[in-house]
Design a protein around this motif. Structure first.
Motif, PDB file in Angstrom:
ATOM      1  N   CYS A  47       4.384  -7.501  11.049  1.00 31.36           N
ATOM      2  CA  CYS A  47       4.029  -6.278  10.321  1.00 31.36           C
ATOM      3  C   CYS A  47       2.636  -6.326   9.717  1.00 31.36           C
ATOM      4  N   PHE A  48       2.093  -7.519   9.504  1.00 30.83           N
ATOM      5  CA  PHE A  48       0.752  -7.635   8.919  1.00 30.83           C
ATOM      6  C   PHE A  48      -0.273  -7.276   9.991  1.00 30.83           C
ATOM      7  N   GLN A  49      -0.828  -6.064   9.867  1.00 27.64           N
ATOM      8  CA  GLN A  49      -1.737  -5.526  10.884  1.00 27.64           C
ATOM      9  C   GLN A  49      -2.954  -4.885  10.210  1.00 27.64           C
ATOM     10  N   PRO A  50      -3.886  -5.675   9.699  1.00 25.24           N
ATOM     11  CA  PRO A  50      -5.045  -5.090   9.012  1.00 25.24           C
ATOM     12  C   PRO A  50      -5.951  -4.350   9.983  1.00 25.24           C
ATOM     13  N   PRO A  51      -6.405  -3.142   9.623  1.00 27.56           N
ATOM     14  CA  PRO A  51      -7.364  -2.428  10.466  1.00 27.56           C
ATOM     15  C   PRO A  51      -8.666  -3.219  10.621  1.00 27.56           C
ATOM     16  N   ASP A  52      -9.388  -2.913  11.668  1.00 26.43           N
ATOM     17  CA  ASP A  52     -10.608  -3.659  11.974  1.00 26.43           C
ATOM     18  C   ASP A  52     -11.658  -3.559  10.875  1.00 26.43           C
ATOM     19  N   PHE A 100       4.417  -2.326   3.642  1.00 17.53           N
ATOM     20  CA  PHE A 100       5.385  -2.756   2.630  1.00 17.53           C
ATOM     21  C   PHE A 100       6.725  -3.027   3.289  1.00 17.53           C
ATOM     22  N   ALA A 101       7.431  -4.016   2.748  1.00 16.92           N
ATOM     23  CA  ALA A 101       8.729  -4.399   3.305  1.00 16.92           C
ATOM     24  C   ALA A 101       9.636  -4.890   2.193  1.00 16.92           C
ATOM     25  N   GLY A 102      10.789  -4.230   2.041  1.00 13.56           N
ATOM     26  CA  GLY A 102      11.810  -4.696   1.109  1.00 13.56           C
ATOM     27  C   GLY A 102      12.643  -5.763   1.788  1.00 13.56           C
ATOM     28  N   TYR A 103      12.343  -7.026   1.519  1.00 13.99           N
ATOM     29  CA  TYR A 103      13.076  -8.122   2.160  1.00 13.99           C
ATOM     30  C   TYR A 103      14.516  -8.226   1.660  1.00 13.99           C
ATOM     31  N   TRP A 104      14.732  -7.788   0.417  1.00  8.70           N
ATOM     32  CA  TRP A 104      16.082  -7.856  -0.151  1.00  8.70           C
ATOM     33  C   TRP A 104      16.154  -6.880  -1.317  1.00  8.70           C
ATOM     34  N   ARG A 105      17.380  -6.640  -1.807  1.00  7.13           N
ATOM     35  CA  ARG A 105      17.578  -5.766  -2.948  1.00  7.13           C
ATOM     36  C   ARG A 105      18.531  -6.428  -3.921  1.00  7.13           C
TER      37      ARG A 105
END
Length: 276
Positions: free
Chosen positions: A141-146, A259-264
């Motif tokens: 998911c980590f995809q920084p723009p150029d 953003f990613a909710g790995y857990w709640r």
């Protein structure tokens, strides 16, 4: 199940524990190896996998024999008391030359099946990973723009392995500001890499996870100039709070915030999967 083609991007990998060790007060690093993992095509950064663990007393995880895209339906149809425990994890490090991968487990005693398993893991214990068959896969998911000039990383202990993988991957000289919340000072660990990273550690102590300290720390920070890209992961309410701050208060384009909710807090991964 090893070698079954789930889709072009993913496949199952049979593996076994090579070793396990503490790397922090709350963290156990388990190294997995096996011939199958020679083909593991991890994309680095925050590469995630599904890990299948056996129940106590089982010699290996129980998975369906069904192949193809319907494997999850067949998995769900199995008796929950028998079918493998399925959990999502980030690869902390991959060593292709040795056909090994490391996964860090947050240890909280016997209160969950994955923590219980990790606390007892010994060499030879068998597992199955559902992971990438190609490096360019949607589980990175980590995809920084150029045009990124500044990387912002915000994470709790569950996303700390991903932060480590990201810092390992970033090119030399990349400017990084990171905020990482951990339960105990003993969970602070070295994060090597060639990026120009400034890391602030927030020790949570008795404060419940997902509370204000991490959000407050980011809000109080003075950021350097430059076109930013932000990556935020961990407990869901924390992630929402940081994202709102970055977009609404800092004015960062929402398309530049991953953003990613790995857990709640209060919900197991099984419950979250059932909701979805």
């Amino acid at each position: 199940m090893a070698g079954t083609a789930l889709a072009v991007q993913y496949r199952f990998y049979a593996a076994q524990v090579v070793g396990a060790r503490r790397v922090g007060t709350s963290t156990i690093r388990v190294t997995f190896g096996g011939d199958d993992l020679a083909a593991f095509a991890g994309g680095g950064r925050d590469q995630s996998v599904s890990l299948f663990l056996p129940h106590p007393g089982q010699p290996e995880p129980v998975l369906p024999t069904a192949e193809g895209e319907d494997w999850f339906g067949a998995y769900r149809a199995l008796d929950p008391a028998i079918r493998a425990v399925m959990r999502s994890y980030t690869i902390r490090e991959q060593r292709p030359e040795r056909a090994e991968v490391d996964i860090d487990f947050v240890s909280h005693g016997d209160t969950g099946p994955a923590s219980r398993w990790a606390n007892r893991a010994v060499a030879g214990d068998r597992v199955v990973l559902l992971g990438p068959a190609v490096a360019d896969n949607r589980s990175v998911c980590f995809q920084p723009p150029d045009d990124t000039e500044l990387v912002l990383l915000v994470a709790d202990e569950t996303a700390l392995p991903a932060v480590g993988g990201i810092l390992d991957w970033l090119p030399a000289g990349t400017r990084v500001r990171a905020w990482i919340e951990v339960p105990d000072a003993g969970d602070i660990q070295p994060l090597p890499g060639d990026a120009r990273a400034e890391v602030r550690w927030i020790v949570r102590g008795a404060t419940p996870p997902g509370s204000a300290p991490l959000v407050d720390a980011v809000r109080a920070a003075r950021l350097p100039s430059g076109t930013p890209y932000a990556w935020v992961a961990g407990e869901s309410s924390m992630v929402r709070g940081v994202r709102r701050h970055l977009v609404n208060e800092r004015g960062i384009d929402r398309r530049r915030v991953t953003f990613a909710g790995y857990w709640r807090r209060g919900a197991s991964e099984d419950a979250l999967r059932a909701e979805r």
